[in-house]
Motif scaffolding. Structure first.
Motif, mmCIF file in Angstrom:
data_model
loop_
_atom_site.group_PDB
_atom_site.id
_atom_site.type_symbol
_atom_site.label_atom_id
_atom_site.label_comp_id
_atom_site.label_asym_id
_atom_site.label_seq_id
_atom_site.Cartn_x
_atom_site.Cartn_y
_atom_site.Cartn_z
ATOM 1 N N GLU A 139 0.834 -1.205 0.000
ATOM 2 C CA GLU A 139 0.000 0.000 0.000
ATOM 3 C C GLU A 139 0.870 1.257 0.000
ATOM 4 O O GLU A 139 0.613 2.200 -0.749
ATOM 5 C CB GLU A 139 -0.916 -0.005 1.221
ATOM 6 N N GLU A 140 1.896 1.257 0.829
ATOM 7 C CA GLU A 140 2.807 2.402 0.878
ATOM 8 C C GLU A 140 3.521 2.578 -0.463
ATOM 9 O O GLU A 140 3.678 3.703 -0.949
ATOM 10 C CB GLU A 140 3.832 2.207 1.994
ATOM 11 N N LYS B 260 1.184 4.223 -2.959
ATOM 12 C CA LYS B 260 1.048 5.663 -2.699
ATOM 13 C C LYS B 260 2.289 6.416 -3.171
ATOM 14 O O LYS B 260 2.179 7.462 -3.821
ATOM 15 C CB LYS B 260 0.820 5.913 -1.208
ATOM 16 N N ASP C 90 2.447 6.652 -6.919
ATOM 17 C CA ASP C 90 1.518 7.660 -7.416
ATOM 18 C C ASP C 90 2.108 9.062 -7.256
ATOM 19 O O ASP C 90 2.070 9.872 -8.182
ATOM 20 C CB ASP C 90 0.185 7.552 -6.673
#
Length: 66
Positions: free
Chosen positions: A24-25, A28, A31
């Protein structure tokens, strides 16, 4: 005896949670990086356009003074 059988499973669950958090990190950060790269490219293109415009204006000024 049961504890020794469950202990590896507990570690596995913890590792899976950590891996999910890292994924997940990573998503992010990727992105943010992609947005930053797009902005950088845009700024570079604008810089090239401004330099070209500056050179054109300098040539116009030089041709009028001579």
């Amino acid at each position: 005896m049961l504890f020794f059988k469950l202990r590896p499973l507990l570690r596995s669950t913890t590792a899976e949670k950590e891996l999910a958090a890292l994924k997940e990190e990573f998503a992010k950060l990727k992105d943010v990086f992609d947005k930053s790269e797009a902005k950088h490219k845009e700024v570079q293109e604008r810089q090239v356009a401004l330099i070209q415009e500056k050179n054109d204006l300098a040539l116009q000024l030089q041709s009028r003074t001579t």
